[in-house]
Enzyme design. Structure first.
Site, PDB file in Angstrom:
ATOM      1  N   HIS A   1       1.600   3.044  -5.327  1.00  0.00           N
ATOM      2  CA  HIS A   1       0.700   2.125  -4.631  1.00  0.00           C
ATOM      3  C   HIS A   1       0.313   2.676  -3.262  1.00  0.00           C
ATOM      4  O   HIS A   1       0.870   3.656  -2.773  1.00  0.00           O
ATOM      5  CB  HIS A   1       1.366   0.750  -4.483  1.00  0.00           C
ATOM      6  CG  HIS A   1       2.623   0.764  -3.665  1.00  0.00           C
ATOM      7  ND1 HIS A   1       2.622   0.773  -2.285  1.00  0.00           N
ATOM      8  CD2 HIS A   1       3.931   0.785  -4.043  1.00  0.00           C
ATOM      9  CE1 HIS A   1       3.875   0.786  -1.851  1.00  0.00           C
ATOM     10  NE2 HIS A   1       4.683   0.799  -2.901  1.00  0.00           N
TER      11      HIS A   1
ATOM     12  N   CYS B   1       9.573   2.511  -5.011  1.00  0.00           N
ATOM     13  CA  CYS B   1       8.188   2.842  -5.330  1.00  0.00           C
ATOM     14  C   CYS B   1       7.745   4.135  -4.645  1.00  0.00           C
ATOM     15  O   CYS B   1       8.385   4.618  -3.718  1.00  0.00           O
ATOM     16  CB  CYS B   1       7.271   1.704  -4.910  1.00  0.00           C
ATOM     17  SG  CYS B   1       7.497   0.201  -5.884  1.00  0.00           S
TER      18      CYS B   1
END
Length: 215
Positions: free
Chosen positions: A175, A191
């Site tokens: 992301h 992440c």
């Protein structure tokens, strides 16, 4: 002010304090959290969490690897380029992309998980693409930080930046981030983060089913 607004404000403020402890940024007045005495910045100035609690490994290597990663060939890592391929190299803190026809190759600097126990390696794939993602803490995060909001809508306060690619592993994403200080650092709960302009480009290249390998 509502309790939800207070919780959200406390969440962003605590994340900022952790993220910039001991760091004074040029051209910006230093602010301090009156409760902790630690430096803090508000979300409008880029202090947002990263798919959960913002973490900087202050005892570890915080070098920015932007100048040290190198181009890679896809063949040692993938048997084919069906649906395209993404390689997330934790060591060099870089994300590599190859298109299915092999004509497009990109490499982007990235943030990586803050510790080994939060790092997941191996093969997965893109299962969902979201422009303007919202964010919610995992149950474990909420248990550890009950004052955190249950939901952060899309926008500059959102820890997932402008675009997000869902992996087949629950809670794992590639992301963007509005907090550019994270890129090149150990700064996430698992992440992989990219600059917003880079995740926007990768978002355009990647498809549902694009292969992903974390090494």
């Amino acid at each position: 002010m509502s309790s939800t607004a207070l919780n959200r404000r406390a969440f962003l403020g605590s994340a900022a304090a952790i993220g910039v402890a001991g760091l004074a940024l040029p051209g910006r007045a230093q602010e301090f959290d009156p409760n902790t005495g630690q430096p803090s910045y508000d979300a409008a100035n880029g202090a947002t969490p990263d798919a959960g609690m913002v973490q900087y490994d202050n005892e570890g290597d915080q070098r920015h690897n932007i100048s040290s990663f190198r181009t890679q060939d896809w063949r040692p890592y993938f048997t084919n380029l069906t649906n395209g391929a993404i390689l997330c190299d934790i060591t060099s803190r870089a994300v590599h992309f190859w298109s299915e026809d092999g004509n497009t190759y990109r490499v982007y600097p990235s943030s990586i998980p803050v510790s080994k126990d939060l790092t997941r390696l191996g093969r997965t794939e893109i299962i969902k693409k979201v422009e303007g993602p919202s964010w919610a803490p995992t149950p474990a995060m909420k248990k550890s930080n009950p004052a955190w909001p249950d939901f952060v809508p899309p926008g500059p306060d959102n820890p997932l930046g402008t675009h997000a690619l869902w992996l087949s592993w629950q809670y794992y994403r590639i992301h963007g981030t509005h907090d550019t200080r994270k890129i090149g650092r150990k700064s996430s709960n698992g992440c992989i983060g990219l600059y917003n302009e880079h995740i926007k480009e990768l978002f355009g290249f990647a498809n549902i089913g694009t292969q992903v390998l974390l090494i």
